[in-house]
Design an enzyme around this catalytic site. Structure first.
Site, short mmCIF file in Angstrom:
data_model
loop_
_atom_site.label_atom_id
_atom_site.label_comp_id
_atom_site.label_asym_id
_atom_site.label_seq_id
_atom_site.Cartn_x
_atom_site.Cartn_y
_atom_site.Cartn_z
N ASP A 60 22.38 34.63 -12.13
CA ASP A 60 21.66 35.84 -11.73
C ASP A 60 22.31 36.43 -10.48
O ASP A 60 22.90 35.71 -9.68
CB ASP A 60 20.17 35.55 -11.50
CG ASP A 60 19.92 34.65 -10.31
OD1 ASP A 60 19.46 35.14 -9.28
OD2 ASP A 60 20.19 33.44 -10.43
N SER A 61 22.21 37.74 -10.38
CA SER A 61 22.75 38.49 -9.27
C SER A 61 24.25 38.24 -9.16
O SER A 61 24.99 38.46 -10.12
CB SER A 61 22.00 38.14 -7.98
OG SER A 61 22.30 39.07 -6.97
N ALA A 62 24.72 37.74 -8.01
CA ALA A 62 26.16 37.46 -7.87
C ALA A 62 26.60 36.42 -8.90
O ALA A 62 27.72 36.48 -9.41
CB ALA A 62 26.46 36.97 -6.45
N ALA A 64 25.56 36.19 -11.90
CA ALA A 64 25.77 36.89 -13.17
C ALA A 64 27.17 37.50 -13.22
O ALA A 64 27.80 37.52 -14.27
CB ALA A 64 24.70 37.96 -13.37
N LEU A 92 21.64 37.67 -15.71
CA LEU A 92 20.35 38.14 -15.20
C LEU A 92 20.57 38.99 -13.96
O LEU A 92 21.11 38.52 -12.97
CB LEU A 92 19.46 36.94 -14.86
CG LEU A 92 19.23 35.95 -16.01
CD1 LEU A 92 18.56 34.69 -15.49
CD2 LEU A 92 18.41 36.60 -17.10
#
Length: 131
Positions: A60-62, A64, A92
Site C-alpha cells: 500500500d502507498s509507497a 504499492a 492498495l
C-alpha cells in the site's frame, strides 16, 4: 485455501537511499521466497503452510509502487523465479504521477478533497523540502 501473510519487509527509505534501493529490497524478498521454495531445509514455519505455486504480492502507498515495479521487473514468467509462481499483484492506494496530466486527471472533479491542484502542491512541496 489458506492465506499466508508474510510481514512487511523493511525497505531502504529515501532520501538517504535513492531509487531503486527500495525496489531492490522488494526483489530480495521474492528471491528469499524462491530460495525457501527450493531449499532442502526451508524454514519449517513457512514450508508447512505456504503454497509457492500461488503467491500474491501486495503493498500500500509507497509499497504499492514497489509492487508495481516488482511486477514490471519479474514480468509474466521469470525463469529465475520459476519455483515461485506469482499469481497476482495487489496495489492498495498507489500514488503515481507524471509530468503531463492524464485525461482523467485533467477532467477529474475539481471539488474532490484530493484534487489535482492539491496533489500538485503536495508534490511540489515534497520536491522542494525533502532533499
Amino acid at each position: 485455501m489458506s492465506i499466508l501473510s508474510i510481514p512487511t519487509p523493511d525497505y531502504r527509505l529515501a532520501p538517504e537511499n535513492r531509487l531503486p534501493a527500495a525496489i531492490d529490497n522488494g526483489f530480495a524478498i521474492v528471491r528469499w521466497l524462491r530460495d525457501q521454495a527450493v531449499s532442502d531445509k526451508p524454514d519449517h514455519w513457512l514450508s508447512e503452510v505456504a503454497d509457492f505455486g500461488c503467491v500474491f504480492i501486495s503493498g500500500d502507498s509507497a509499497g504499492a509502487n514497489i509492487v508495481h515495479n516488482l511486477a514490471a521487473r519479474l514480468g509474466s514468467g521469470s525463469p529465475e523465479m520459476a519455483a515461485v509462481r506469482v499469481k497476482g499483484y495487489v496495489l492498495l492506494e498507489p500514488f503515481f504521477g507524471g509530468t503531463v496530466p492524464s485525461k482523467s486527471e485533467d477532467e477529474g472533479p475539481k471539488d474532490a478533497f484530493l484534487n489535482m491542484e492539491l496533489i500538485d502542491r503536495l508534490v511540489n512541496w515534497m520536491i522542494h523540502n525533502s532533499c
